[in-house]
Write a protein that holds these residues in place. Sequence first.
Motif, mmCIF file in Angstrom:
data_model
loop_
_atom_site.group_PDB
_atom_site.id
_atom_site.type_symbol
_atom_site.label_atom_id
_atom_site.label_comp_id
_atom_site.label_asym_id
_atom_site.label_seq_id
_atom_site.Cartn_x
_atom_site.Cartn_y
_atom_site.Cartn_z
ATOM 1 N N LEU A 1 55.626 69.868 28.082
ATOM 2 C CA LEU A 1 56.538 70.818 28.483
ATOM 3 C C LEU A 1 56.048 72.318 28.058
ATOM 4 N N LEU A 2 55.023 72.293 27.219
ATOM 5 C CA LEU A 2 54.338 73.540 26.764
ATOM 6 C C LEU A 2 53.079 73.779 27.486
ATOM 7 N N ASN A 3 53.107 72.648 28.618
ATOM 8 C CA ASN A 3 51.955 72.832 29.367
ATOM 9 C C ASN A 3 50.465 73.056 28.746
ATOM 10 N N LYS A 4 50.277 72.006 27.523
ATOM 11 C CA LYS A 4 49.234 71.834 26.783
ATOM 12 C C LYS A 4 48.707 70.398 26.959
ATOM 13 N N PRO A 5 47.479 70.321 26.894
ATOM 14 C CA PRO A 5 46.665 68.964 27.257
ATOM 15 C C PRO A 5 46.811 68.094 26.093
ATOM 16 N N HIS A 6 47.571 66.827 26.165
ATOM 17 C CA HIS A 6 47.688 66.085 24.874
ATOM 18 C C HIS A 6 46.341 65.155 24.575
ATOM 19 N N PRO A 7 46.146 64.995 23.405
ATOM 20 C CA PRO A 7 44.937 64.344 22.782
ATOM 21 C C PRO A 7 45.135 62.841 23.163
ATOM 22 N N LYS A 8 43.974 62.173 23.016
ATOM 23 C CA LYS A 8 44.074 60.759 22.892
ATOM 24 C C LYS A 8 44.625 60.297 21.444
ATOM 25 N N TRP A 9 44.898 58.875 21.527
ATOM 26 C CA TRP A 9 45.532 58.387 20.199
ATOM 27 C C TRP A 9 45.054 57.170 19.738
ATOM 28 N N LEU A 10 44.772 57.118 18.437
ATOM 29 C CA LEU A 10 44.409 56.000 17.789
ATOM 30 C C LEU A 10 45.287 55.726 16.598
ATOM 31 N N HIS A 11 46.264 54.550 16.573
ATOM 32 C CA HIS A 11 47.080 54.382 15.314
ATOM 33 C C HIS A 11 46.441 53.113 14.539
ATOM 34 N N LEU A 12 46.093 53.460 13.328
ATOM 35 C CA LEU A 12 45.713 52.550 12.378
ATOM 36 C C LEU A 12 46.778 51.676 11.740
ATOM 37 N N PRO A 13 46.558 50.456 11.062
ATOM 38 C CA PRO A 13 47.573 49.641 10.498
ATOM 39 C C PRO A 13 47.895 50.286 9.190
ATOM 40 N N LEU A 14 49.182 50.159 8.741
ATOM 41 C CA LEU A 14 49.849 50.743 7.593
ATOM 42 C C LEU A 14 49.379 49.854 6.424
ATOM 43 N N ALA A 15 49.007 50.317 5.451
ATOM 44 C CA ALA A 15 49.146 49.638 4.121
ATOM 45 C C ALA A 15 50.464 49.298 3.538
ATOM 46 N N CYS A 16 50.899 48.292 3.276
ATOM 47 C CA CYS A 16 52.150 47.775 2.976
ATOM 48 C C CYS A 16 52.108 46.951 1.624
ATOM 49 N N GLU A 17 53.038 47.286 0.729
ATOM 50 C CA GLU A 17 53.229 46.500 -0.523
ATOM 51 C C GLU A 17 54.155 45.124 -0.073
ATOM 52 N N GLU A 18 55.112 45.460 0.991
ATOM 53 C CA GLU A 18 55.730 44.114 1.261
ATOM 54 C C GLU A 18 56.055 44.599 2.747
ATOM 55 N N LYS A 19 56.772 43.754 3.722
ATOM 56 C CA LYS A 19 56.901 43.689 5.087
ATOM 57 C C LYS A 19 57.740 44.797 5.340
ATOM 58 N N GLY A 20 57.456 45.939 6.016
ATOM 59 C CA GLY A 20 58.245 47.122 6.477
ATOM 60 C C GLY A 20 58.448 47.960 5.341
ATOM 61 N N LYS A 21 57.589 47.925 4.207
ATOM 62 C CA LYS A 21 57.393 49.085 3.267
ATOM 63 C C LYS A 21 56.161 49.655 3.042
ATOM 64 N N LYS A 22 55.705 50.639 3.691
ATOM 65 C CA LYS A 22 54.544 51.255 3.715
ATOM 66 C C LYS A 22 54.223 51.929 2.222
ATOM 67 N N LEU A 23 53.093 51.822 1.735
ATOM 68 C CA LEU A 23 52.591 52.728 0.743
ATOM 69 C C LEU A 23 53.004 54.262 0.979
ATOM 70 N N SER A 24 53.677 54.926 0.440
ATOM 71 C CA SER A 24 54.089 56.433 0.401
ATOM 72 C C SER A 24 54.148 57.024 -1.026
ATOM 73 N N LYS A 25 54.183 58.458 -0.645
ATOM 74 C CA LYS A 25 54.548 59.257 -1.939
ATOM 75 C C LYS A 25 55.860 59.045 -2.234
ATOM 76 N N GLN A 26 56.711 58.913 -1.192
ATOM 77 C CA GLN A 26 58.280 58.777 -1.435
ATOM 78 C C GLN A 26 58.550 57.433 -2.451
ATOM 79 N N ASN A 27 57.703 56.379 -2.024
ATOM 80 C CA ASN A 27 57.749 55.150 -2.705
ATOM 81 C C ASN A 27 56.979 55.210 -3.972
ATOM 82 N N HIS A 28 56.471 56.368 -4.488
ATOM 83 C CA HIS A 28 55.689 56.400 -5.737
ATOM 84 C C HIS A 28 54.387 55.455 -5.841
ATOM 85 N N ALA A 29 53.847 55.427 -4.451
ATOM 86 C CA ALA A 29 52.650 54.814 -4.692
ATOM 87 C C ALA A 29 51.416 55.098 -5.468
ATOM 88 N N THR A 30 50.863 54.221 -6.260
ATOM 89 C CA THR A 30 49.820 54.802 -7.184
ATOM 90 C C THR A 30 48.636 55.515 -6.474
#
Length: 291
Positions: free
Chosen positions: A207-236
């Motif tokens: 829409l902004l007429n800008k070239p979009h980059p390529k994408w490479l998505h890494l696996p998430l580190a999770c303590e349990e299924k569906g719960k990624k390590l995050s600051k909101q989850n008070h990860a160490t």
Amino acid sequence: MPISPIVYRGRFAPSPSGPLHFGSLVAALGSYLRARSLQGQWLVRMENIDPPREQLGAADRILLSLEAFGFEWDESVLYQSQRVEHYQAIIETLLDKHQAYFCQCSRKEIKTMGGIYDGRCGQATKSSGAIRIRNPIAITQFQDQIKGAIPIPADFAEEDFIIKRSDGLYAYQLAVVIDDAFQQITEVVRGSDLLLPTGRQMSLFDLLNKPHPKWLHLPLACEEKGKKLSKQNHATAIDILKPQHSINQALAFLGQKSVTIETDTRIMLAQATAQFDPNAIPTQTEILISS
């Protein structure tokens, strides 16, 4: 001076809502190794446009942590809080072109629509509330560099999504696209929690007429299924006094060979760069780790 399009430009873009944790280290390391292994540039951007979620001093602590782990970036750190005038100018242009509009629908109302906003405010003449993009370019699939073709549900892809919140704060979807375009990022390496939003970001690039980059998505580190390590989850927080062990843990998480323990972590990163193999990165969305 314009940057040559043949130069690889990657970035790591944390939000200062807390200290770096292991999941953050994985994202930083993956993006860094990808850039350096291609003789490219690696930038750091601080995504600090959500003050209610930010922690005082966290931005400085993040940068100190990156330095302790041997990361070196090529340009000055870009702070999104210093870019709000640019975001607003683009929003004003989109409003003037009728490519965006105001919406006062509540979350409760959207829930009654089935969880996906149905565009009902698109023909109204409201002048307050959240601002949504008029989304004529629905991206229902994109190519990830390690995962292959990623499908996106049509209703999610077609939704007129928010670019400025009703509380006046700029939405991540808007800021990340504007800044990736401004910094001429050629490939985005980040966590798989952002797989689906990629389609919306591609729509906005178009829409902004800008070239979009390529994408490479890494696996998430999770303590349990569906719960990624995050600051909101008070990860160490990662230990900046003993970074060497964490580097090898993050390399193993990314399917990479370990490196020799060195006092100077920059030497470790140089070795990791020399033997980096993107084809070894696991393709799953998340990986369970012990806390």
